[in-house]
Design an enzyme around this catalytic site. Structure first.
Site: not given
Ligand code: ARG
Length: 466
Positions: A160, A281, A287, A289, A294, A326
């Site tokens: 969880h 960014s 940043k 990333n 992703e 096709q």
């Protein structure tokens, strides 16, 4: 793609095809990637026609030499693709006729584009099964390396998305390894259904020439021939199977991506992704990333989409061949391309992944992750598990109120809830003790993870022997 060329099926027509219709019906823009398989199929078909006396030795030689030249011509970019010639099959036949004239016109004896295209895609898919398999093996080897490097590094295991129990990083890498192992086995299992020759099925009902289908199959390294011609030309379930297997593989890659993205977030900070695999960014200078991961997660949607695509193309088609088929190729090719680059991208990310061992270990202690070990301790002192669960729950509540971890409580704190608790409780409450205490095979103990790594290495060794 405008130059008009005489079509092999022109005989019945007196009018010209509308230009828009020509381009609408053409598949050459994408099926040209099947050229090699189409030529392989034609080589085998011609040899078989020769073996049953339809082509003379001289004609066969002429055709084989010409096919070789067509291949070279395609590879050197000298064949111009035209919508008027519809697809790769008609382009190759056209080139052949241009080169050797009438002899080339015999090559389509006993063959239809319906069994021809079915053959081409089967040859293509079987090759891609091997390719995807090889790519997965590379990724699995990286996972083994990571598992070995971090076999004793502790990280929280979650349920969880709440801290559940401490596990080792090696344990998680092995989980991923065995998920990929199942993906591989699904692809390999499908191989036997793909590797069957449909050639000789003709348009749908077979041929009045005594074609030697077995011989063609042997020449093309197929394991056998399809049993029913109607089925041979209309079936595309092997493509559905390939895309379905790819979808499962992508769902695994997507979950790995998600996990690493979470681990790499500032709040978790369990792992560092190398600059090599991150992007920045355009507005926020700070940043870094995890775009590659992703994109793998995003491309999973692309592959699922192709599964829906092919399933829908096949749904409710009347027997046997319809031109709908096709459209199987854009779906298949897009799936193949997406899966291959995604597996490779995941590999680059993992090769450049660094575990922040201190942070991960520190976090593994949080959230009372050794509470189950505490309950197990009480069970060993002959307290029934349900009662033990209750006792530990109370101790946790007490620790929460004092803002302390379990191992920061005093022995008196413990004794106040159960007199069976002794000093040795502290061996069970530290996270190394928790990991070590796991006895079951497949568990997270150092010993068990080493066994899993050994097993994984043997799987790869076996594969590399063959
Ligand atoms: N380009 C077609 C395909 O990909 C080849 C088969 C065409 N057959 C036909 N009867 N029109 O399916």
């Amino acid at each position: 793609m405008t130059k008009n060329t005489k079509k092999p099926w022109q005989g019945r027509f007196s009018g010209e095809t509308d230009k828009f219709v020509e381009s609408f019906t053409s598949s050459i823009a994408f099926d040209n990637r099947l050229y090699e398989y189409d030529i392989q199929g034609s080589v085998a078909h011609s040899k078989m026609l020769n073996s049953i006396g339809i082509l003379s030795d001289i004609e066969l030689k002429e055709i084989l030499t010409a096919l070789e030249k067509v291949k070279e011509k395609i590879e050197s970019g000298k064949v111009s693709w035209r919508d008027s010639l519809e697809d790769i099959h008609m382009h190759i036949e056209h080139e052949l006729i241009e080169m050797i004239g009438d002899t080339a016109k015999k090559i389509h004896t006993g063959r239809s584009r319906n069994d021809q295209v079915a053959t081409d895609i089967r040859l293509y898919v079987r090759n891609e099964i091997i390719n995807v398999h090889e790519n997965i093996v590379v990724l699995q080897k990286t996972l083994i390396k990571l598992a070995e490097k971090y076999s004793k590094s502790i990280i929280p295991g979650f349920t969880h998305l709440q801290v559940a129990q401490p596990v080792t990083f090696g344990f998680i890498m092995m989980a991923w390894f065995f998920m990929l192992e199942r993906d591989k086995s699904r692809f390999i299992d499908s191989y036997k259904r793909v590797n069957i020759s449909p050639l000789g099925a003709g348009a749908l009902s077979g041929s009045s020439h005594k074609l030697d289908r077995e011989y063609v199959a042997k020449l093309l390294d197929f394991d056998g021939i399809t049993s029913n011609s109607l089925d041979s030309v209309s079936d595309r379930d092997f493509i559905i199977e390939f895309i379905s297997n790819s979808s499962l593989l992508m769902s695994h890659l997507s979950r790995f991506s998600e996990e690493i993205i979470i681990w790499a977030s500032t709040m978790y900070n369990f792992v560092d992704l190398d600059d090599k695999v991150c992007t920045g960014s355009s507005i926020m200078p700070q940043k870094k990333n995890p775009d590659v991961l992703e994109l793998i997660r995003g491309k999973t949607g692309t592959v699922y989409g192709q599964l829906m695509n092919i399933l829908t193309i096949m749904k409710a088609q009347p027997f046997a061949y319809n031109r709908d088929n096709q459209e199987d190729k854009p779906a298949l090719f897009n799936c193949v391309d997406t899966v291959m680059i995604s597996v490779q991208a995941m590999n680059i990310c993992l090769e450049n992944l660094k575990l922040n061992e201190k942070v991960a270990k520190f976090s593994a202690k949080k959230g009372y992750s050794t509470a189950t070990d505490f309950a197990d301790y009480l069970v060993k002192k002959e307290i029934p598990f349900r009662d033990a669960h209750e006792i530990v729950g109370k101790v946790v509540a007490h620790a929460v109120s004092k803002k302390q971890d379990l191992d920061e409580l005093s022995i008196e704190d413990f004794k106040s809830v159960s007199s069976v608790i002794e000093e040795d409780i502290f061996d069970f409450l530290n996270i190394e003790g928790s990991v070590r205490s796991k006895k079951t095979s497949g568990g997270t103990s150092y010993e068990e993870v080493n066994k899993q790594i050994e097993k994984a290495k043997n799987i790869i060794k076996e594969y590399e022997k063959n």
